[in-house]
Design a protein around this motif. Structure first.
Motif, short mmCIF file in Angstrom:
data_model
loop_
_atom_site.label_atom_id
_atom_site.label_comp_id
_atom_site.label_asym_id
_atom_site.label_seq_id
_atom_site.Cartn_x
_atom_site.Cartn_y
_atom_site.Cartn_z
N VAL A 258 12.14 49.25 37.16
CA VAL A 258 12.62 48.32 36.10
C VAL A 258 14.12 48.88 35.58
N ILE A 259 15.07 48.06 35.61
CA ILE A 259 16.44 48.30 34.90
C ILE A 259 16.38 47.64 33.78
N LEU A 260 17.18 48.28 32.75
CA LEU A 260 17.16 47.74 31.54
C LEU A 260 18.68 47.21 31.31
N SER A 261 18.83 46.58 30.15
CA SER A 261 20.13 46.40 29.77
C SER A 261 20.34 47.24 28.23
N PRO A 262 21.52 47.53 27.92
CA PRO A 262 21.67 48.10 26.50
C PRO A 262 21.30 47.20 25.39
N TYR A 263 21.28 45.80 25.90
CA TYR A 263 20.91 44.87 24.62
C TYR A 263 19.39 44.68 24.77
N ALA A 267 10.92 47.69 22.75
CA ALA A 267 9.60 46.98 22.97
C ALA A 267 9.48 46.53 24.28
N ARG A 268 10.69 46.00 25.00
CA ARG A 268 10.69 45.79 26.47
C ARG A 268 10.61 46.92 27.28
N ALA A 273 7.16 50.61 30.53
CA ALA A 273 6.58 51.85 30.82
C ALA A 273 5.08 51.83 31.15
N LEU A 274 4.27 51.06 29.99
CA LEU A 274 3.02 51.01 30.03
C LEU A 274 2.40 50.15 31.30
N LEU A 275 3.20 48.88 31.89
CA LEU A 275 2.85 48.32 33.10
C LEU A 275 2.98 49.22 34.16
#
Length: 369
Positions: A258-263, A267-268, A273-275
């Motif tokens: 999973v790649i995240l955005s700084p925005y 919670a995401r 992490a849990l999934l």
């Protein structure tokens, strides 16, 4: 802050090297006051002498460690600090010496400092004692038996000479043992040289321990235990280093996920992490790597700000970079030197993935298994 740093206090800074005193050092001062003041029956004056002697002795120990440290810096290593413990001083080095001859000269630098101190102290003490001897040898002897400057100078001289000779014993990891390893490493490599130096060091440690056991000298037993256990620890560290050097950076590469955005909200990241079980996340903004969000960042951020904080406020930026052909030892060194939780692995300007402390540990465990 590591545990040893949190248990010590800074007292000086020499050429960027922080000098720290461990809190347990107070035990040495208490022992010195008790031994000279009460055990030797010298009263308050003896207690003061004991405190002064031990304090000056540890100044000499600090100079010994500075000798090592300044040579290490000269050869490209970084010295985080020097910490004084009841058993002596320890210089905490970061980085690696590139050639065995560097370790050879760095190891000799410490005892060389003690020899220089012996010469300086002797230069001061000999004329002073010669002047006292003009009043008769009995006067000189009484001064040496008392608590005056003559005895202090001779005690410091004898102790520095003893430190130099003791540290030059070929009992790894003492300085003499490091000199031996460096000499062997030029012919057979670091791993084999360390193994031989450790075997010799532990053998000498057992002999010292037996001598202490049969003579009832507790200090010899403690010294033997220190040398034996320290040698074993050095051997494990050298084996780890050799294993890390054999593995490429690609072995610890974290790809995809999973790649995240700084925005994105925290919670995401928590849900991802849990999934997925993913612990570290690359953070991208408009196709460019911004940084990394670690499991520790997630836990600390949630505890402090709650789940709605933006990931960008918790992201580690300015990551060091590495090439996929670099070794895991190179990755480990970059992580340690930068203090960053991750290294960005790139090839020809293209981002391939992240390598973290956790992924390096997993790669090493997999290779060993």
């Amino acid at each position: 802050m590591n545990k040893s740093t949190s248990m010590s206090i800074p007292i000086a800074n020499v050429r960027g090297i922080e000098i720290r005193v461990h809190l347990t050092f107070a035990l040495v001062l208490l022992w010195a006051a008790f031994d000279w003041g009460i055990s030797q029956g010298l009263g308050f004056a003896g207690a003061v002498y004991g405190l002064l002697f031990v304090s000056l002795l540890f100044v000499c120990v600090t100079l010994h460690e500075l000798g090592h440290s300044l040579f290490a810096i000269r050869y490209g290593a970084r010295v985080r600090d020097i910490t004084l413990y009841p058993i002596g001083g320890v210089a905490h080095l970061e980085g690696d010496l590139s050639h065995p001859k560097h370790e050879f000269w760095m190891a000799l630098a410490g005892p060389a400092v003690n020899i220089v101190l012996v010469v300086i102290l002797g230069t001061i003490a000999i004329p002073l004692m010669g002047w006292r001897a003009l009043d008769g040898m009995g006067v000189l002897w009484s001064r040496l038996q008392g608590l005056g400057p003559e005895r202090l100078l001779m005690d410091l001289l004898a102790t520095n000479l003893g430190l130099a000779l003791f540290n030059l014993l070929p009992a790894f990891p003492l300085d003499g043992g490091r000199v031996l390893r460096a000499a062997l490493a030029t012919r057979m490599g670091e791993l084999k040289a360390t193994q031989i130096a450790v075997q010799i060091g532990q053998g000498l440690a057992m002999l010292v321990g037996l001598a202490g056991f049969f003579t009832g000298a507790l200090n010899l037993i403690l010294i033997a235990a220190f040398i034996f256990l320290s040698a074993a620890q050095e051997w494990r560290g050298t084996q780890l280093k050799a294993a890390l050097r054999r593995l490429p950076a690609s072995a610890a590469l974290i790809k995809g996920g999973v790649i995240l955005s700084p925005y994105d909200t925290l919670a995401r990241a928590i849900n991802a992490a849990l999934l997925t079980g993913q612990s570290d996340f690359a953070v991208f903004n408009q196709g460019y790597l911004v940084g990394v969000l670690t499991r520790q960042d997630i836990a600390a951020g949630f505890q402090r700000y709650g789940p709605n904080i933006e990931v960008g406020r918790l992201t580690h930026t300015h990551l060091p970079t590495a090439h996929p052909g670099d070794s895991l030892w190179d990755i480990h060194h970059k992580l340690e030197k930068s203090g960053s939780p991750a290294v960005s692995v790139v090839e020809n300007g293209r981002f391939l993935g992240l390598a973290t402390v956790e992924s390096v540990r997993r790669a090493l465990q997999f290779a060993v298994a």
